[in-house]
Design a protein around this motif. Structure first.
Motif, mmCIF file in Angstrom:
data_model
loop_
_atom_site.group_PDB
_atom_site.id
_atom_site.type_symbol
_atom_site.label_atom_id
_atom_site.label_comp_id
_atom_site.label_asym_id
_atom_site.label_seq_id
_atom_site.Cartn_x
_atom_site.Cartn_y
_atom_site.Cartn_z
ATOM 1 N N THR A 35 0.848 -1.193 0.000
ATOM 2 C CA THR A 35 0.000 0.000 0.000
ATOM 3 C C THR A 35 0.881 1.240 0.000
ATOM 4 N N THR A 96 -20.199 -5.228 -2.422
ATOM 5 C CA THR A 96 -19.583 -5.829 -3.605
ATOM 6 C C THR A 96 -20.594 -5.907 -4.742
ATOM 7 N N ARG A 108 -16.019 0.478 0.052
ATOM 8 C CA ARG A 108 -15.898 0.203 1.481
ATOM 9 C C ARG A 108 -15.876 1.486 2.284
ATOM 10 N N ALA A 136 -12.741 2.445 -2.937
ATOM 11 C CA ALA A 136 -13.281 1.523 -3.930
ATOM 12 C C ALA A 136 -12.147 0.707 -4.523
ATOM 13 N N GLY A 137 -12.511 -0.384 -5.174
ATOM 14 C CA GLY A 137 -11.501 -1.219 -5.800
ATOM 15 C C GLY A 137 -12.123 -2.343 -6.593
ATOM 16 N N ASN A 139 -11.528 -6.800 -7.522
ATOM 17 C CA ASN A 139 -10.863 -8.087 -7.355
ATOM 18 C C ASN A 139 -11.000 -8.862 -8.660
ATOM 19 N N ARG A 149 -5.966 -7.917 -6.252
ATOM 20 C CA ARG A 149 -6.848 -6.856 -5.777
ATOM 21 C C ARG A 149 -6.152 -5.528 -5.999
ATOM 22 N N ASP A 151 -6.945 -1.324 -5.058
ATOM 23 C CA ASP A 151 -7.897 -0.469 -4.352
ATOM 24 C C ASP A 151 -7.321 0.916 -4.087
ATOM 25 N N TRP A 152 -8.231 1.845 -3.904
ATOM 26 C CA TRP A 152 -7.930 3.212 -3.475
ATOM 27 C C TRP A 152 -8.765 3.478 -2.236
ATOM 28 N N THR A 153 -8.174 4.120 -1.236
ATOM 29 C CA THR A 153 -8.897 4.486 -0.021
ATOM 30 C C THR A 153 -8.463 5.872 0.421
ATOM 31 N N TYR A 167 -3.135 3.719 -2.130
ATOM 32 C CA TYR A 167 -3.304 2.910 -3.331
ATOM 33 C C TYR A 167 -2.669 1.560 -3.042
#
Length: 175
Positions: A35, A96, A108, A136-137, A139, A149, A151-153, A167
């Motif tokens: 990350t 999801t 999420r 969001a992301g 899989n 996977r 994702d970005w948060t 990221y």
């Protein structure tokens, strides 16, 4: 009155197996990956592990924890220093959207804590903050169990602590 109680007890006995069948066994999954933390004070990197459960095709929860593996150097008044990611941990509710058997999108929302340490020769300062997190992301599963996977948060820190975007890229496995 006694007949009403007996009828209620009988219905409860009949309905109990149906209720047990309506609560599915969760599908567990775990991931490990890298990350990148992108903040205004520096760019840091960490190894992130997650464990999650999907309660049905659309709703689940996951917890994550990270520890820093990439520091950022900075200079203040000609003095070199280091910014270190000590750890972070968070818990999320996950929604999801399955696209097909191998590909799914997710969003999420959760709450977390992060600890960062700044060091210059002879001085060390630690700051930890709590944040509301959302992201969001996607899989993609190569087979029924193994996948990747991305994702970005966004971590929105409380008490005007700023924001950090993360990221991540991870290996994911269903159990």
């Amino acid at each position: 009155m006694r007949n009403i109680l007996l009828a209620t007890a009988a219905l409860t006995v009949i309905a109990a197996p149906a209720m047990a069948q309506s609560i599915p066994n969760p599908q567990w999954q775990g991931s490990i990956g890298y990350t990148q933390l992108d903040g205004s004070d520096g760019d840091l990197g960490g190894v992130t592990g997650r464990i999650g459960a999907k309660f049905n095709r659309y709703i689940g929860a996951e917890g994550e924890a990270s520890f820093g593996v990439r520091d950022d150097d900075f200079t203040v008044a000609g003095v070199e220093g280091k910014l270190k990611h000590e750890y972070d941990a968070a818990i999320y509710g996950v929604g999801t959207l399955p696209i097909n058997d191998n590909f799914e999108l997710f969003g999420r929302v959760g709450y977390g804590t992060t600890k960062i340490k700044a060091e210059i020769p002879g001085v060390s300062a630690t700051n930890d903050g709590e944040s509301v997190n959302y992201g969001a992301g996607a899989n993609y599963f190569f087979d029924g169990q193994n996948g990747v996977r991305g994702d970005w948060t966004r971590r929105d820190f409380r008490d005007d602590g700023g924001e950090v975007d993360t990221y991540g890229v991870s290996y994911i496995r269903r159990f």
